[in-house]
Design a protein around this motif. Structure first.
Motif, mmCIF file in Angstrom:
data_model
loop_
_atom_site.group_PDB
_atom_site.id
_atom_site.type_symbol
_atom_site.label_atom_id
_atom_site.label_comp_id
_atom_site.label_asym_id
_atom_site.label_seq_id
_atom_site.Cartn_x
_atom_site.Cartn_y
_atom_site.Cartn_z
ATOM 1 N N SER A 31 20.104 24.181 -12.397
ATOM 2 C CA SER A 31 19.984 25.470 -11.708
ATOM 3 C C SER A 31 19.957 25.214 -10.210
ATOM 4 C CB SER A 31 18.682 26.180 -12.097
ATOM 5 O OG SER A 31 18.546 26.301 -13.487
ATOM 6 N N ALA A 33 18.354 26.166 -7.435
ATOM 7 C CA ALA A 33 17.115 26.941 -7.310
ATOM 8 C C ALA A 33 16.855 27.443 -5.885
ATOM 9 C CB ALA A 33 15.944 26.119 -7.827
ATOM 10 N N GLU A 39 16.658 32.043 -9.817
ATOM 11 C CA GLU A 39 16.085 30.691 -9.886
ATOM 12 C C GLU A 39 15.649 30.264 -8.499
ATOM 13 O OE1 GLU A 39 19.068 30.759 -11.953
ATOM 14 O OE2 GLU A 39 20.391 31.112 -10.273
ATOM 15 N N VAL A 47 11.018 24.729 -11.091
ATOM 16 C CA VAL A 47 12.103 25.704 -11.108
ATOM 17 C C VAL A 47 11.682 26.894 -11.964
ATOM 18 C CG1 VAL A 47 14.534 26.099 -11.655
ATOM 19 C CG2 VAL A 47 13.808 23.851 -10.825
ATOM 20 N N ASP A 51 16.451 33.565 -14.875
ATOM 21 C CA ASP A 51 17.314 32.749 -15.738
ATOM 22 C C ASP A 51 16.494 31.765 -16.563
ATOM 23 O OD1 ASP A 51 19.464 34.020 -14.631
ATOM 24 O OD2 ASP A 51 20.156 32.321 -13.449
ATOM 25 N N ILE A 52 15.456 31.218 -15.925
ATOM 26 C CA ILE A 52 14.612 30.220 -16.587
ATOM 27 C C ILE A 52 13.852 30.882 -17.740
ATOM 28 C CG2 ILE A 52 12.501 28.823 -16.250
ATOM 29 C CD1 ILE A 52 15.293 29.219 -13.619
ATOM 30 N N ASN A 70 16.453 21.349 -10.408
ATOM 31 C CA ASN A 70 17.107 21.913 -9.235
ATOM 32 C C ASN A 70 18.338 21.059 -8.933
ATOM 33 O OD1 ASN A 70 17.701 23.366 -6.963
ATOM 34 N ND2 ASN A 70 16.175 22.337 -5.675
ATOM 35 N N SER A 90 22.420 29.328 -13.791
ATOM 36 C CA SER A 90 22.385 29.463 -12.338
ATOM 37 C C SER A 90 23.063 30.745 -11.876
ATOM 38 C CB SER A 90 23.054 28.225 -11.714
ATOM 39 O OG SER A 90 22.648 28.049 -10.378
#
Ligand code: ARG
Length: 248
Positions: A31, A33, A39, A47, A51-52, A70, A90
Protein backbone atom coordinates in the motif's frame (compact mmCIF):
# COMPACT_ATOMS: atom_id res chain seq x y z
CA UNK A 1 3.28 -54.01 13.45
CA UNK A 2 6.10 -51.83 14.69
CA UNK A 3 6.93 -50.67 11.22
CA UNK A 4 3.26 -49.92 10.65
CA UNK A 5 3.27 -47.73 13.75
CA UNK A 6 6.40 -45.99 12.59
CA UNK A 7 4.91 -45.39 9.17
CA UNK A 8 1.77 -44.04 10.79
CA UNK A 9 3.81 -41.70 12.99
CA UNK A 10 5.79 -40.49 10.00
CA UNK A 11 2.68 -39.81 7.94
CA UNK A 12 1.05 -38.03 10.88
CA UNK A 13 4.18 -35.95 11.37
CA UNK A 14 4.24 -34.91 7.71
CA UNK A 15 0.55 -33.99 7.84
CA UNK A 16 1.13 -31.83 10.91
CA UNK A 17 4.04 -30.01 9.29
CA UNK A 18 2.04 -29.45 6.11
CA UNK A 19 -0.93 -28.22 8.14
CA UNK A 20 1.20 -25.81 10.15
CA UNK A 21 2.76 -24.43 6.98
CA UNK A 22 -0.63 -23.90 5.34
CA UNK A 23 -1.87 -22.09 8.42
CA UNK A 24 1.18 -19.87 8.52
CA UNK A 25 0.94 -18.53 4.96
CA UNK A 26 0.73 -14.76 5.28
CA UNK A 27 -0.09 -12.78 2.15
CA UNK A 28 2.10 -9.70 1.79
CA UNK A 29 0.22 -6.53 0.85
CA UNK A 30 1.62 -3.36 -0.77
CA UNK A 31 0.00 0.00 0.00
CA UNK A 32 1.32 3.46 -0.83
CA UNK A 33 0.47 4.76 2.61
CA UNK A 34 0.35 8.47 1.75
CA UNK A 35 -3.24 8.34 0.68
CA UNK A 36 -5.62 9.07 3.52
CA UNK A 37 -8.33 8.01 4.11
CA UNK A 38 -7.57 4.88 2.06
CA UNK A 39 -4.09 4.16 3.44
CA UNK A 40 -1.70 6.09 5.63
CA UNK A 41 0.71 5.46 8.50
CA UNK A 42 -0.38 6.13 12.06
CA UNK A 43 2.02 7.52 14.66
CA UNK A 44 3.47 4.05 15.20
CA UNK A 45 4.18 3.70 11.46
CA UNK A 46 1.41 1.14 11.18
CA UNK A 47 -0.37 1.12 7.82
CA UNK A 48 -4.04 1.91 8.46
CA UNK A 49 -7.11 3.09 6.53
CA UNK A 50 -10.22 2.13 4.63
CA UNK A 51 -8.44 -0.27 2.24
CA UNK A 52 -6.70 -1.97 5.15
CA UNK A 53 -9.98 -2.46 7.04
CA UNK A 54 -11.80 -3.76 3.96
CA UNK A 55 -9.08 -6.19 2.91
CA UNK A 56 -8.45 -7.35 6.50
CA UNK A 57 -12.15 -8.04 7.02
CA UNK A 58 -12.47 -9.84 3.68
CA UNK A 59 -9.32 -11.88 4.42
CA UNK A 60 -10.65 -12.90 7.85
CA UNK A 61 -13.88 -14.18 6.26
CA UNK A 62 -11.86 -16.05 3.62
CA UNK A 63 -9.61 -17.57 6.28
CA UNK A 64 -6.37 -16.03 5.04
CA UNK A 65 -3.80 -13.82 6.75
CA UNK A 66 -2.57 -10.50 5.33
CA UNK A 67 0.28 -8.21 6.33
CA UNK A 68 0.53 -4.61 5.06
CA UNK A 69 3.70 -2.82 3.97
CA UNK A 70 4.12 0.84 3.06
CA UNK A 71 5.34 0.60 -0.54
CA UNK A 72 6.06 3.52 -2.92
CA UNK A 73 3.47 3.95 -5.68
CA UNK A 74 6.15 4.01 -8.34
CA UNK A 75 6.96 0.37 -8.95
CA UNK A 76 4.14 -0.89 -6.72
CA UNK A 77 2.70 -3.15 -9.45
CA UNK A 78 6.12 -4.61 -10.23
CA UNK A 79 6.18 -6.09 -6.70
CA UNK A 80 3.43 -8.50 -7.81
CA UNK A 81 5.43 -9.75 -10.77
CA UNK A 82 8.60 -10.22 -8.69
CA UNK A 83 6.67 -11.96 -5.91
CA UNK A 84 7.76 -9.49 -3.21
CA UNK A 85 4.07 -8.76 -2.61
CA UNK A 86 0.96 -10.84 -3.20
CA UNK A 87 -1.65 -8.10 -3.20
CA UNK A 88 -1.71 -4.36 -3.96
CA UNK A 89 -4.27 -2.59 -1.78
CA UNK A 90 -3.72 1.04 -2.67
CA UNK A 91 -6.91 2.66 -3.95
CA UNK A 92 -6.03 1.17 -7.33
CA UNK A 93 -8.46 1.98 -10.14
CA UNK A 94 -9.34 -1.02 -12.29
CA UNK A 95 -8.42 -0.05 -15.86
CA UNK A 96 -8.31 -2.07 -19.10
CA UNK A 97 -4.57 -1.32 -19.51
CA UNK A 98 -3.69 -2.52 -16.01
CA UNK A 99 -5.82 -5.64 -16.52
CA UNK A 100 -3.38 -6.74 -19.19
CA UNK A 101 -0.57 -7.11 -16.66
CA UNK A 102 -2.36 -7.97 -13.39
CA UNK A 103 -5.66 -9.35 -12.14
CA UNK A 104 -8.19 -7.45 -10.06
CA UNK A 105 -10.67 -8.43 -7.40
CA UNK A 106 -14.29 -7.39 -7.70
CA UNK A 107 -14.66 -3.62 -7.20
CA UNK A 108 -14.85 -2.42 -3.59
CA UNK A 109 -15.14 1.37 -3.95
CA UNK A 110 -16.39 3.90 -6.49
CA UNK A 111 -14.36 7.03 -7.13
CA UNK A 112 -13.76 9.77 -9.66
CA UNK A 113 -11.28 12.51 -10.37
CA UNK A 114 -11.63 15.90 -8.73
CA UNK A 115 -9.83 19.18 -9.49
CA UNK A 116 -8.36 21.15 -6.58
CA UNK A 117 -7.60 24.86 -7.05
CA UNK A 118 -7.08 27.84 -4.75
CA UNK A 119 -10.29 29.51 -3.57
CA UNK A 120 -9.70 32.61 -5.72
CA UNK A 121 -8.61 30.73 -8.86
CA UNK A 122 -10.13 31.78 -12.22
CA UNK A 123 -10.24 28.08 -13.20
CA UNK A 124 -13.87 26.98 -13.47
CA UNK A 125 -13.74 23.71 -15.36
CA UNK A 126 -11.39 21.01 -16.59
CA UNK A 127 -10.90 22.65 -20.01
CA UNK A 128 -9.56 25.76 -18.24
CA UNK A 129 -6.48 23.74 -17.25
CA UNK A 130 -5.10 24.16 -20.80
CA UNK A 131 -1.94 26.23 -20.55
CA UNK A 132 -1.90 25.88 -16.75
CA UNK A 133 0.52 23.97 -14.54
CA UNK A 134 -1.24 20.88 -13.24
CA UNK A 135 0.04 18.65 -10.44
CA UNK A 136 -0.63 14.91 -10.44
CA UNK A 137 0.74 11.78 -8.78
CA UNK A 138 2.93 9.99 -11.35
CA UNK A 139 1.22 7.17 -13.18
CA UNK A 140 -2.21 7.56 -11.57
CA UNK A 141 -5.51 7.84 -13.36
CA UNK A 142 -5.32 11.58 -12.56
CA UNK A 143 -2.08 11.70 -14.56
CA UNK A 144 -3.83 9.90 -17.46
CA UNK A 145 -6.82 12.24 -17.45
CA UNK A 146 -4.59 15.32 -17.52
CA UNK A 147 -2.44 13.80 -20.31
CA UNK A 148 -5.55 13.60 -22.46
CA UNK A 149 -6.12 17.33 -22.11
CA UNK A 150 -2.56 18.67 -22.13
CA UNK A 151 -0.75 15.96 -24.11
CA UNK A 152 1.41 13.12 -22.80
CA UNK A 153 4.66 15.05 -22.90
CA UNK A 154 3.36 18.45 -21.85
CA UNK A 155 5.88 20.27 -19.62
CA UNK A 156 2.87 21.72 -17.79
CA UNK A 157 2.13 18.37 -16.18
CA UNK A 158 4.02 18.39 -12.88
CA UNK A 159 4.40 14.86 -11.57
CA UNK A 160 4.85 14.03 -7.88
CA UNK A 161 5.61 10.79 -6.11
CA UNK A 162 2.60 11.21 -3.83
CA UNK A 163 -0.72 13.03 -4.04
CA UNK A 164 -0.18 15.01 -0.79
CA UNK A 165 3.06 16.37 -2.28
CA UNK A 166 1.14 17.58 -5.35
CA UNK A 167 -1.43 19.25 -3.08
CA UNK A 168 1.34 20.88 -1.01
CA UNK A 169 2.70 22.33 -4.24
CA UNK A 170 -0.72 23.83 -4.93
CA UNK A 171 -0.59 25.48 -1.50
CA UNK A 172 2.85 26.92 -2.17
CA UNK A 173 1.84 28.18 -5.62
CA UNK A 174 4.03 25.89 -7.72
CA UNK A 175 1.05 24.53 -9.64
CA UNK A 176 -2.33 26.04 -10.59
CA UNK A 177 -4.37 22.92 -9.98
CA UNK A 178 -4.17 19.29 -8.90
CA UNK A 179 -6.20 16.44 -10.39
CA UNK A 180 -6.55 13.42 -8.13
CA UNK A 181 -9.02 10.93 -6.63
CA UNK A 182 -12.00 12.67 -4.99
CA UNK A 183 -11.69 10.93 -1.61
CA UNK A 184 -8.10 11.98 -1.09
CA UNK A 185 -8.65 15.58 -2.24
CA UNK A 186 -11.68 15.97 0.04
CA UNK A 187 -9.74 14.49 2.96
CA UNK A 188 -6.80 16.87 2.36
CA UNK A 189 -9.11 19.90 2.30
CA UNK A 190 -10.83 18.75 5.49
CA UNK A 191 -7.44 18.52 7.22
CA UNK A 192 -6.18 21.84 5.84
CA UNK A 193 -9.12 24.10 6.62
CA UNK A 194 -7.00 27.26 6.55
CA UNK A 195 -5.55 26.47 3.15
CA UNK A 196 -8.33 28.17 1.12
CA UNK A 197 -8.66 25.55 -1.55
CA UNK A 198 -11.79 24.53 -3.41
CA UNK A 199 -12.74 21.59 -5.60
CA UNK A 200 -14.20 21.45 -9.11
CA UNK A 201 -16.03 18.48 -10.47
CA UNK A 202 -16.22 17.90 -14.21
CA UNK A 203 -18.88 15.89 -16.01
CA UNK A 204 -16.26 14.51 -18.41
CA UNK A 205 -14.59 12.53 -15.61
CA UNK A 206 -15.58 8.86 -15.76
CA UNK A 207 -16.59 6.70 -12.82
CA UNK A 208 -13.67 4.67 -11.48
CA UNK A 209 -13.69 1.52 -9.36
CA UNK A 210 -11.01 0.43 -6.91
CA UNK A 211 -9.97 -3.20 -6.84
CA UNK A 212 -7.30 -5.24 -5.08
CA UNK A 213 -4.63 -6.31 -7.56
CA UNK A 214 -2.85 -9.67 -7.60
CA UNK A 215 -0.24 -11.23 -9.87
CA UNK A 216 -1.72 -12.13 -13.24
CA UNK A 217 -3.04 -15.67 -13.10
CA UNK A 218 -3.24 -15.97 -9.28
CA UNK A 219 -6.79 -17.30 -9.48
CA UNK A 220 -6.66 -19.03 -6.12
CA UNK A 221 -5.90 -15.87 -4.15
CA UNK A 222 -8.33 -13.83 -6.22
CA UNK A 223 -11.15 -16.28 -5.50
CA UNK A 224 -10.43 -16.03 -1.77
CA UNK A 225 -10.44 -12.22 -1.81
CA UNK A 226 -13.66 -12.13 -3.82
CA UNK A 227 -15.35 -14.62 -1.52
CA UNK A 228 -14.36 -12.52 1.48
CA UNK A 229 -15.51 -9.31 -0.21
CA UNK A 230 -18.89 -10.84 -1.09
CA UNK A 231 -19.31 -11.99 2.50
CA UNK A 232 -18.53 -8.61 4.08
CA UNK A 233 -20.76 -6.82 1.55
CA UNK A 234 -23.63 -9.18 2.39
CA UNK A 235 -23.29 -9.23 6.19
CA UNK A 236 -23.02 -5.48 6.84
CA UNK A 237 -19.31 -5.44 7.69
CA UNK A 238 -18.46 -3.43 4.57
CA UNK A 239 -21.15 -0.83 5.33
CA UNK A 240 -19.84 -0.46 8.85
CA UNK A 241 -16.30 0.18 7.60
CA UNK A 242 -17.65 2.58 4.97
CA UNK A 243 -19.51 4.60 7.61
CA UNK A 244 -16.39 4.72 9.81
CA UNK A 245 -14.49 6.57 7.07
CA UNK A 246 -17.10 8.37 5.00
CA UNK A 247 -20.12 8.85 7.27
CA UNK A 248 -23.43 7.99 5.69
N1 ARG B 1 -6.93 5.56 -8.11
C1 ARG B 1 -5.77 6.13 -8.71
C2 ARG B 1 -5.11 5.13 -9.62
O1 ARG B 1 -5.32 3.98 -9.51
C3 ARG B 1 -4.76 6.63 -7.71
C4 ARG B 1 -4.33 5.64 -6.68
C5 ARG B 1 -3.14 6.10 -5.87
N2 ARG B 1 -3.03 5.34 -4.68
C6 ARG B 1 -2.12 5.56 -3.72
N3 ARG B 1 -2.19 4.89 -2.60
N4 ARG B 1 -1.23 6.47 -3.90
O2 ARG B 1 -4.35 5.43 -10.46
Amino acid sequence: MRSMNRLFAAVLGLALVAGAQAAEKVYQVASDAAYAPFEWQDKNQKVVGFDIDVLSAAAAKAGIKVQFHNTPWEGIFATLATGDRDIVASAVTITPERKQTMDFSDPYFEAKQLIAVTANSPIKRFADLKGKKVGVQTGTTGDEVVQKLLGKTSPNIKRFESTPLALQELLSGGVDAVVADNGVVVNFLANNKNAKLKTLDDPSFAKEHYGFAVKKGNKDLLAKINKGLATIKADGTYDKIYRKYFGN
